[in-house]
Design a protein around this motif. Structure first.
Motif, PDB file in Angstrom:
ATOM      1  N   ASN A  72       8.128  14.734 116.635  1.00  0.00           N
ATOM      2  CA  ASN A  72       9.256  15.275 115.898  1.00  0.00           C
ATOM      3  C   ASN A  72       9.218  16.798 115.977  1.00  0.00           C
ATOM      4  OD1 ASN A  72      11.203  15.971 113.857  1.00  0.00           O
ATOM      5  ND2 ASN A  72      10.987  13.886 113.105  1.00  0.00           N
ATOM      6  N   ASN A  73      10.231  17.372 116.591  1.00  0.00           N
ATOM      7  CA  ASN A  73      10.260  18.829 116.767  1.00  0.00           C
ATOM      8  C   ASN A  73      11.454  19.451 116.058  1.00  0.00           C
ATOM      9  OD1 ASN A  73      12.289  17.872 118.347  1.00  0.00           O
ATOM     10  ND2 ASN A  73      11.618  18.842 120.263  1.00  0.00           N
ATOM     11  N   LEU A  74      11.861  18.865 114.944  1.00  0.00           N
ATOM     12  CA  LEU A  74      13.006  19.386 114.206  1.00  0.00           C
ATOM     13  C   LEU A  74      12.703  20.742 113.585  1.00  0.00           C
ATOM     14  CD1 LEU A  74      14.200  16.130 112.403  1.00  0.00           C
ATOM     15  CD2 LEU A  74      15.300  17.272 114.335  1.00  0.00           C
ATOM     16  N   PHE A  75      11.445  20.944 113.178  1.00  0.00           N
ATOM     17  CA  PHE A  75      11.063  22.186 112.510  1.00  0.00           C
ATOM     18  C   PHE A  75      10.194  23.044 113.432  1.00  0.00           C
ATOM     19  CE2 PHE A  75      12.078  19.315 109.090  1.00  0.00           C
ATOM     20  CZ  PHE A  75      12.695  20.107 108.141  1.00  0.00           C
ATOM     21  N   ARG A  76      10.403  24.345 113.366  1.00  0.00           N
ATOM     22  CA  ARG A  76       9.559  25.302 114.094  1.00  0.00           C
ATOM     23  C   ARG A  76       9.083  26.348 113.100  1.00  0.00           C
ATOM     24  NH1 ARG A  76      10.542  30.113 116.939  1.00  0.00           N
ATOM     25  NH2 ARG A  76      12.809  29.884 116.639  1.00  0.00           N
ATOM     26  N   MET A  77       7.794  26.672 113.166  1.00  0.00           N
ATOM     27  CA  MET A  77       7.206  27.559 112.163  1.00  0.00           C
ATOM     28  C   MET A  77       6.504  28.734 112.832  1.00  0.00           C
ATOM     29  SD  MET A  77       4.730  26.545 108.953  1.00  0.00           S
ATOM     30  CE  MET A  77       3.839  25.334 109.953  1.00  0.00           C
ATOM     31  N   ASP A  78       6.703  29.903 112.266  1.00  0.00           N
ATOM     32  CA  ASP A  78       5.993  31.116 112.685  1.00  0.00           C
ATOM     33  C   ASP A  78       5.248  31.631 111.465  1.00  0.00           C
ATOM     34  OD1 ASP A  78       5.231  33.791 113.240  1.00  0.00           O
ATOM     35  OD2 ASP A  78       6.770  33.929 114.796  1.00  0.00           O
ATOM     36  N   LYS A  79       3.944  31.403 111.422  1.00  0.00           N
ATOM     37  CA  LYS A  79       3.160  31.784 110.249  1.00  0.00           C
ATOM     38  C   LYS A  79       3.043  33.296 110.105  1.00  0.00           C
ATOM     39  CE  LYS A  79       0.386  27.576 109.896  1.00  0.00           C
ATOM     40  NZ  LYS A  79      -0.977  27.006 109.734  1.00  0.00           N
ATOM     41  N   ALA A  80       2.986  33.998 111.219  1.00  0.00           N
ATOM     42  CA  ALA A  80       2.850  35.448 111.147  1.00  0.00           C
ATOM     43  C   ALA A  80       4.073  36.077 110.480  1.00  0.00           C
ATOM     44  CB  ALA A  80       2.649  36.024 112.548  1.00  0.00           C
ATOM     45  N   GLN A  81       5.251  35.572 110.816  1.00  0.00           N
ATOM     46  CA  GLN A  81       6.478  36.094 110.219  1.00  0.00           C
ATOM     47  C   GLN A  81       6.849  35.372 108.921  1.00  0.00           C
ATOM     48  OE1 GLN A  81       9.858  36.452 112.889  1.00  0.00           O
ATOM     49  NE2 GLN A  81       8.530  36.594 114.679  1.00  0.00           N
ATOM     50  N   GLN A  82       6.117  34.312 108.625  1.00  0.00           N
ATOM     51  CA  GLN A  82       6.425  33.470 107.466  1.00  0.00           C
ATOM     52  C   GLN A  82       7.881  32.999 107.518  1.00  0.00           C
ATOM     53  OE1 GLN A  82       5.189  34.990 103.611  1.00  0.00           O
ATOM     54  NE2 GLN A  82       3.126  34.253 104.033  1.00  0.00           N
ATOM     55  N   ARG A  83       8.227  32.430 108.666  1.00  0.00           N
ATOM     56  CA  ARG A  83       9.576  31.912 108.858  1.00  0.00           C
ATOM     57  C   ARG A  83       9.507  30.486 109.388  1.00  0.00           C
ATOM     58  NH1 ARG A  83      13.295  35.696 112.361  1.00  0.00           N
ATOM     59  NH2 ARG A  83      14.863  34.276 111.491  1.00  0.00           N
ATOM     60  N   ILE A  84      10.477  29.658 108.970  1.00  0.00           N
ATOM     61  CA  ILE A  84      10.584  28.281 109.446  1.00  0.00           C
ATOM     62  C   ILE A  84      12.037  28.036 109.815  1.00  0.00           C
ATOM     63  CG2 ILE A  84      10.346  25.829 108.850  1.00  0.00           C
ATOM     64  CD1 ILE A  84       8.103  26.595 106.951  1.00  0.00           C
ATOM     65  N   TRP A  85      12.240  27.381 110.970  1.00  0.00           N
ATOM     66  CA  TRP A  85      13.576  27.042 111.444  1.00  0.00           C
ATOM     67  C   TRP A  85      13.748  25.523 111.435  1.00  0.00           C
ATOM     68  CZ3 TRP A  85      10.464  30.766 113.293  1.00  0.00           C
ATOM     69  CH2 TRP A  85      10.985  32.076 113.445  1.00  0.00           C
ATOM     70  N   TYR A  86      14.931  25.092 111.087  1.00  0.00           N
ATOM     71  CA  TYR A  86      15.291  23.679 111.229  1.00  0.00           C
ATOM     72  C   TYR A  86      16.390  23.592 112.290  1.00  0.00           C
ATOM     73  CZ  TYR A  86      17.270  19.071 110.364  1.00  0.00           C
ATOM     74  OH  TYR A  86      17.734  17.790 110.519  1.00  0.00           O
ATOM     75  N   GLN A  87      16.084  22.916 113.410  1.00  0.00           N
ATOM     76  CA  GLN A  87      17.027  22.809 114.524  1.00  0.00           C
ATOM     77  C   GLN A  87      17.620  24.170 114.883  1.00  0.00           C
ATOM     78  OE1 GLN A  87      19.771  19.657 113.325  1.00  0.00           O
ATOM     79  NE2 GLN A  87      18.562  18.156 114.445  1.00  0.00           N
ATOM     80  N   GLN A  88      16.727  25.132 115.070  1.00  0.00           N
ATOM     81  CA  GLN A  88      17.075  26.490 115.485  1.00  0.00           C
ATOM     82  C   GLN A  88      17.772  27.317 114.401  1.00  0.00           C
ATOM     83  OE1 GLN A  88      15.681  27.162 118.368  1.00  0.00           O
ATOM     84  NE2 GLN A  88      15.146  24.987 118.466  1.00  0.00           N
ATOM     85  N   LYS A  89      17.938  26.775 113.205  1.00  0.00           N
ATOM     86  CA  LYS A  89      18.576  27.522 112.114  1.00  0.00           C
ATOM     87  C   LYS A  89      17.506  28.013 111.141  1.00  0.00           C
ATOM     88  CE  LYS A  89      22.744  24.668 112.340  1.00  0.00           C
ATOM     89  NZ  LYS A  89      23.611  23.713 111.586  1.00  0.00           N
ATOM     90  N   SER A  90      17.456  29.304 110.910  1.00  0.00           N
ATOM     91  CA  SER A  90      16.476  29.864 109.979  1.00  0.00           C
ATOM     92  C   SER A  90      16.771  29.390 108.561  1.00  0.00           C
ATOM     93  CB  SER A  90      16.514  31.391 110.030  1.00  0.00           C
ATOM     94  OG  SER A  90      15.633  31.931 109.068  1.00  0.00           O
ATOM     95  N   LEU A  91      15.729  29.001 107.844  1.00  0.00           N
ATOM     96  CA  LEU A  91      15.908  28.503 106.487  1.00  0.00           C
ATOM     97  C   LEU A  91      15.920  29.614 105.439  1.00  0.00           C
ATOM     98  CD1 LEU A  91      13.641  25.315 106.588  1.00  0.00           C
ATOM     99  CD2 LEU A  91      16.109  25.480 106.893  1.00  0.00           C
ATOM    100  N   ASN A  92      15.586  30.833 105.830  1.00  0.00           N
ATOM    101  CA  ASN A  92      15.620  31.984 104.904  1.00  0.00           C
ATOM    102  C   ASN A  92      14.847  31.677 103.612  1.00  0.00           C
ATOM    103  OD1 ASN A  92      17.255  33.585 106.628  1.00  0.00           O
ATOM    104  ND2 ASN A  92      19.058  32.420 105.961  1.00  0.00           N
ATOM    105  N   LEU A  93      13.590  31.354 103.762  1.00  0.00           N
ATOM    106  CA  LEU A  93      12.761  30.939 102.634  1.00  0.00           C
ATOM    107  C   LEU A  93      12.148  32.129 101.922  1.00  0.00           C
ATOM    108  CD1 LEU A  93      10.837  28.037 104.430  1.00  0.00           C
ATOM    109  CD2 LEU A  93      12.895  27.837 103.034  1.00  0.00           C
ATOM    110  N   THR A  94      11.946  31.976 100.630  1.00  0.00           N
ATOM    111  CA  THR A  94      11.127  32.929  99.889  1.00  0.00           C
ATOM    112  C   THR A  94       9.666  32.685 100.263  1.00  0.00           C
ATOM    113  OG1 THR A  94      10.754  31.463  98.015  1.00  0.00           O
ATOM    114  CG2 THR A  94      12.776  32.797  97.982  1.00  0.00           C
ATOM    115  N   PRO A  95       8.761  33.629  99.987  1.00  0.00           N
ATOM    116  CA  PRO A  95       7.342  33.397 100.282  1.00  0.00           C
ATOM    117  C   PRO A  95       6.799  32.124  99.643  1.00  0.00           C
ATOM    118  CG  PRO A  95       7.709  35.717  99.823  1.00  0.00           C
ATOM    119  CD  PRO A  95       9.012  35.012  99.517  1.00  0.00           C
ATOM    120  N   THR A  96       7.221  31.843  98.418  1.00  0.00           N
ATOM    121  CA  THR A  96       6.752  30.624  97.749  1.00  0.00           C
ATOM    122  C   THR A  96       7.271  29.377  98.446  1.00  0.00           C
ATOM    123  OG1 THR A  96       6.551  31.677  95.595  1.00  0.00           O
ATOM    124  CG2 THR A  96       6.841  29.295  95.602  1.00  0.00           C
TER     125      THR A  96
END
Length: 228
Positions: free
Chosen positions: A128-152
């Motif tokens: 399942n590759n629906l989600f992509r995560m970059d820990k260094a930037q603290q960003r997660i994408w769902y199907q290439q769309k950034s989720l714009n998450l807070t740190p928490t």
């Protein structure tokens, strides 16, 4: 054929559950005594263990703890004790799921199948590759769309994505996002989960009603991929 070890001291209930599991294609070994079940486990590891909390000679929590010291086989705990502390204690000791009596045998079979499917997914992490995560930037994408998450929110979703299917209590999640917090009510987690669900839903395709972060009644939350 997957082998299920059924540890249940109520003989009639155990026989009923065994019949349903066998009808679903499982091999079932049945025990009414905790010590006998654990001795059998040492000789032959099952695919999954269905474990009643209150069994004679060795109780379910003790069996769960001893099994977890040497194996990661999935364990579903079954009990008539419905207090939240019992549920959390069982999960903290390594149980994968929890089912309270009375229950439908069909639901139990469905839980067994679901836990085994989760195990198979973990063995194939690229499925399942629906989600992509970059820990260094603290960003997660769902199907290439950034989720714009807070740190928490990032820390919560990071934990869920790395432990799909694992149930976490509110206290465990609160400790994960803020280990130094002593006075924050654990219900604050509900607010973060609500926001996380909304952001994933907004990024998902129109009509996708899957609930990614699922509530486990009386315990907490777990993250699940859709079945299809």
């Amino acid at each position: 054929m997957k082998h299920v070890m059924l540890v249940e001291d109520e003989v009639e209930l155990a026989q009923l559950v065994r019949d349903y599991l066998e009808a679903a294609g499982f091999e079932v070994s049945m025990f009414h005594d905790g010590q006998e079940a654990y001795d059998s486990f040492l000789q032959r590891k099952p695919s999954l263990m269905l474990l009643d909390l209150m069994v004679p000679r060795m109780d379910g929590l003790t069996i769960c703890r001893k099994v977890r010291e040497q194996s990661d086989i999935p364990i579903i705990m079954v009990t008539a004790r419905t207090e939240e502390i019992d549920r959390v204690l069982g999960l903290n000791m390594g149980a994968d799921d929890y089912l309270c009596k009375p229950f439908s045998p069909k639901e139990l079979v469905a839980r067994v199948q679901a836990v085994l499917r989760r195990l198979e997914r973990k063995a194939e992490p690229e499925e399942n590759n629906l989600f992509r995560m970059d820990k260094a930037q603290q960003r997660i994408w769902y199907q290439q769309k950034s989720l714009n998450l807070t740190p928490t929110e990032f820390r919560l979703l990071e934990l869920f994505l790395e432990h799909v299917g694992q149930v976490y209590s509110r206290a465990q999640l609160l400790d994960h996002i803020n280990p130094d917090s002593f006075d924050v009510a654990d219900r604050v987690i509900d607010s973060h989960i609500k926001n996380l669900r909304r952001k994933i839903s907004d990024a998902a395709e129109t009509g996708n009603r899957h609930e990614w972060v699922q509530a486990v009644y009386g315990v907490g939350y777990r993250f699940e991929y859709p079945e299809d």
